[in-house]
Every structure is written in C-alpha cells, then in structure tokens.
Design a protein around this motif. Structure first.
Motif, PDB file in Angstrom:
ATOM      1  N   VAL A  39       0.841  -1.198   0.000  1.00  0.00           N
ATOM      2  CA  VAL A  39       0.000   0.000   0.000  1.00  0.00           C
ATOM      3  C   VAL A  39       0.875   1.247   0.000  1.00  0.00           C
ATOM      4  O   VAL A  39       0.655   2.188  -0.774  1.00  0.00           O
ATOM      5  CB  VAL A  39      -0.969  -0.009   1.213  1.00  0.00           C
ATOM      6  N   VAL A  40       1.899   1.266   0.862  1.00  0.00           N
ATOM      7  CA  VAL A  40       2.817   2.409   0.927  1.00  0.00           C
ATOM      8  C   VAL A  40       3.516   2.579  -0.417  1.00  0.00           C
ATOM      9  O   VAL A  40       3.648   3.697  -0.939  1.00  0.00           O
ATOM     10  CB  VAL A  40       3.842   2.229   2.077  1.00  0.00           C
ATOM     11  N   LEU A  41       3.978   1.462  -1.005  1.00  0.00           N
ATOM     12  CA  LEU A  41       4.667   1.526  -2.295  1.00  0.00           C
ATOM     13  C   LEU A  41       3.728   2.045  -3.389  1.00  0.00           C
ATOM     14  O   LEU A  41       4.130   2.882  -4.208  1.00  0.00           O
ATOM     15  CB  LEU A  41       5.205   0.133  -2.664  1.00  0.00           C
ATOM     16  N   ALA A  42       2.492   1.569  -3.407  1.00  0.00           N
ATOM     17  CA  ALA A  42       1.531   2.036  -4.415  1.00  0.00           C
ATOM     18  C   ALA A  42       1.278   3.537  -4.260  1.00  0.00           C
ATOM     19  O   ALA A  42       1.186   4.270  -5.257  1.00  0.00           O
ATOM     20  CB  ALA A  42       0.226   1.244  -4.294  1.00  0.00           C
ATOM     21  N   GLU A  43       1.162   3.990  -3.023  1.00  0.00           N
ATOM     22  CA  GLU A  43       0.944   5.420  -2.783  1.00  0.00           C
ATOM     23  C   GLU A  43       2.135   6.229  -3.282  1.00  0.00           C
ATOM     24  O   GLU A  43       1.970   7.290  -3.900  1.00  0.00           O
ATOM     25  CB  GLU A  43       0.706   5.682  -1.289  1.00  0.00           C
ATOM     26  N   ARG A  44       3.333   5.753  -3.047  1.00  0.00           N
ATOM     27  CA  ARG A  44       4.537   6.454  -3.511  1.00  0.00           C
ATOM     28  C   ARG A  44       4.575   6.482  -5.029  1.00  0.00           C
ATOM     29  O   ARG A  44       4.944   7.502  -5.634  1.00  0.00           O
ATOM     30  CB  ARG A  44       5.797   5.779  -2.981  1.00  0.00           C
ATOM     31  N   MET A  45       4.217   5.349  -5.650  1.00  0.00           N
ATOM     32  CA  MET A  45       4.229   5.300  -7.116  1.00  0.00           C
ATOM     33  C   MET A  45       3.205   6.270  -7.690  1.00  0.00           C
ATOM     34  O   MET A  45       3.479   6.960  -8.686  1.00  0.00           O
ATOM     35  CB  MET A  45       3.960   3.865  -7.594  1.00  0.00           C
ATOM     36  N   GLU A  46       2.038   6.351  -7.074  1.00  0.00           N
ATOM     37  CA  GLU A  46       1.026   7.306  -7.542  1.00  0.00           C
ATOM     38  C   GLU A  46       1.534   8.734  -7.399  1.00  0.00           C
ATOM     39  O   GLU A  46       1.363   9.563  -8.308  1.00  0.00           O
ATOM     40  CB  GLU A  46      -0.277   7.135  -6.732  1.00  0.00           C
ATOM     41  N   GLY A  97       3.746  13.482 -14.215  1.00  0.00           N
ATOM     42  CA  GLY A  97       2.699  13.987 -15.121  1.00  0.00           C
ATOM     43  C   GLY A  97       2.589  15.495 -15.074  1.00  0.00           C
ATOM     44  O   GLY A  97       2.338  16.154 -16.082  1.00  0.00           O
ATOM     45  N   SER A  98       2.782  16.081 -13.948  1.00  0.00           N
ATOM     46  CA  SER A  98       2.648  17.536 -13.818  1.00  0.00           C
ATOM     47  C   SER A  98       3.887  18.253 -14.350  1.00  0.00           C
ATOM     48  O   SER A  98       3.814  19.408 -14.765  1.00  0.00           O
ATOM     49  CB  SER A  98       2.378  17.936 -12.364  1.00  0.00           C
TER      50      SER A  98
END
Length: 120
Positions: free
Chosen positions: A103-110, A117-118
């Motif tokens: 979950v932490v890794l997915a949040e970091r990737m997002e 993207g920005s």
C-alpha cells in the motif's frame, strides 16, 4: 443376550456378551489363551490361579506401554498443532506487513506518477 463358549488353557467357559460381540469375545479369549499357554510352556504347571494372574500382569504391562506410547503421540500431535498455529499466525502477520508495504509503495508510485505527469 448372546452367549459364547471360549477355551482357555484347555478349559471351556460359557460367557455372555452384547449382541454382535461374539466373535470379538472369542478373539479376546483366544489371545488370552496364548498368554496362558506361553507362560505354561515357560514355567510348567504352576497352578491355574498363578498362570491367570501372571497372564493378566503381562497384559497390563503391555497395556501400560501402549498407554505411554499413545500419550507421547498425543503430546507430539499437540506440539505439531502448536507449531502449525504459530506458523500460521506468523504468516498472517508477515502477509499483513507485506500488504502494508505494498500500500505504501503504491501510494509512492502514484505520487511519483503525479509529479512526473505535472512536470511534463
């Protein structure tokens, strides 16, 4: 109540038993007769009572050994169950830790994807 005749040390005994237990009783008497015969061969004619007592003690000795063996096996089974339960709890905790890390890794990737993207 059914009755059977069993032979022990050449003597016949009429015995009652529960319905359907006739062959079982005959088999038990036959096994007991083997103990008595073995003792008679080993010690000769020492009297019916002594032979019967000695055979009974031999059987009780075997039964005690079997009870000890069953107890040891039950203890081994219980220890194995405790090890299994401990391993399952440990695996559950490890699975939860891995899930939390994902979950932490997915949040970091997002977050990184948003930053990339920005900036593009």
């Amino acid at each position: 109540m059914p009755q059977v005749t069993v032979t022990i040390d050449g003597k016949q005994y009429r015995m009652a038993c529960d319905e359907g237990q006739e062959q079982h009783l005959i088999g038990l008497a036959s096994r007991f007769d083997r103990y008595v015969s073995h003792l008679k061969e080993s010690f000769g004619e020492i009297g019916d009572s002594r032979l019967t007592v000695m055979a009974g003690i031999m059987i009780m000795d075997e039964m005690a050994e079997l009870q000890n063996r069953v107890q040891r096996l039950e203890e081994e089974v219980e220890a194995s169950r405790e090890e299994r339960d401990h391993a399952l709890r440990r695996n559950t905790q490890e699975d939860a830790a891995v899930g939390d890390a994902l979950v932490v890794l997915a949040e970091r990737m997002e977050h990184l994807a948003q930053r990339l993207g920005s900036s593009a």
